[in-house]
Design a protein around this motif. Structure first.
Motif, PDB file in Angstrom:
ATOM      1  N   LYS A 147       0.849  -1.197   0.000  1.00 23.80           N
ATOM      2  CA  LYS A 147       0.000   0.000   0.000  1.00 23.80           C
ATOM      3  C   LYS A 147       0.884   1.246   0.000  1.00 23.80           C
ATOM      4  N   PRO A 148       0.462   2.317  -0.678  1.00 22.81           N
ATOM      5  CA  PRO A 148      -0.696   2.360  -1.577  1.00 22.81           C
ATOM      6  C   PRO A 148      -0.334   1.764  -2.936  1.00 22.81           C
ATOM      7  N   PHE A 149      -1.271   1.064  -3.542  1.00 24.06           N
ATOM      8  CA  PHE A 149      -1.021   0.467  -4.850  1.00 24.06           C
ATOM      9  C   PHE A 149      -2.036   1.010  -5.840  1.00 24.06           C
ATOM     10  N   GLU A 150      -1.701   0.886  -7.111  1.00 23.39           N
ATOM     11  CA  GLU A 150      -2.598   1.347  -8.163  1.00 23.39           C
ATOM     12  C   GLU A 150      -3.725   0.339  -8.352  1.00 23.39           C
ATOM     13  N   ALA A 151      -4.898   0.842  -8.715  1.00 21.04           N
ATOM     14  CA  ALA A 151      -6.040  -0.038  -8.962  1.00 21.04           C
ATOM     15  C   ALA A 151      -5.712  -1.066 -10.042  1.00 21.04           C
ATOM     16  N   GLU A 152      -4.975  -0.631 -11.063  1.00 21.84           N
ATOM     17  CA  GLU A 152      -4.617  -1.534 -12.157  1.00 21.84           C
ATOM     18  C   GLU A 152      -3.759  -2.700 -11.649  1.00 21.84           C
TER      19      GLU A 152
END
Length: 204
Positions: free
Chosen positions: A105-110
């Motif tokens: 985290k934080p990570f991209e939705a993709e």
């Protein structure tokens, strides 16, 4: 398998469960949020099959312990490990225990959606032996030095330690690491670790 595939979100933070849950629901997934790993384990018998998003840092029982319990009970639902405190050691432990992916985290939705796709692909596979054979074929494409670097990564060592152990420069380790990642088709350390442990390398 139904069109709306189920994702179990196990995280003690309401904001994380809500934000990930909303995003997944708007992209066509069914979502079942869980406030703790202990609660999920207690209700496991009634839990519908799906992909598990598992936070590492939780009270009472942490994500790695939940993963161990799932393995001990023979649960084959694919696991994606989430953490805000990621390091190589935790990644290695999670991947060795069979996690499909490891996201910090934080990570991209993709990134998350890509990992979930991989998780459901694993659910659809009928043979773990076929995954092992495919991974071994990928590993066989590596040079001897690239395999040594990969074994160091699988042991949780940073580049500098691998360089010292092999008697080469950290820069050379970086080059070998980049080459092996390309040969394995891995875009992240977690993907390289998944191939490694699927091929049954890096065992303690």
């Amino acid at each position: 398998m139904s069109d709306r595939r189920l994702v179990h979100i196990i995280d003690d933070e309401d904001s994380v469960r809500n934000s990930i849950g909303f995003m997944l629901q708007t992209t066509g997934y069914s979502v079942r949020p869980w406030q703790s790993g202990a609660l999920f384990l207690r209700e496991l018998r009634n839990a519908e099959p799906g992909c598990i998003l598992l936070d590492i840092r939780m009270p009472e029982i942490d994500g790695l312990q939940v993963q161990q319990q799932l393995n001990a009970r023979g649960v084959t639902m694919p696991v994606i490990v989430l953490t805000g405190h990621g390091d190589v050691t935790i990644a290695v432990k999670a991947m060795r225990a069979g996690a499909v992916d490891f996201l910090e985290k934080p990570f991209e939705a993709e990134q998350l959606l890509c990992s979930i796709d991989k998780a459901f692909e694993r659910m659809g596979e009928t043979s773990s032996a076929s995954r092992t054979d495919a991974a071994r074929t990928q590993i066989s494409s590596l040079s001897a030095r690239e395999r040594e670097v990969l074994e160091g990564l699988a042991a949780g060592y940073p580049n500098k330690t691998i360089a010292y152990d092999l008697g080469i420069s950290p820069r050379t380790v970086e080059v070998h690491r980049a080459n092996l990642m390309q040969k394995l088709g891995a875009r992240s350390l977690s993907e390289a670790l998944r191939v490694t442990f699927t091929a049954e390398m890096g065992q303690i």
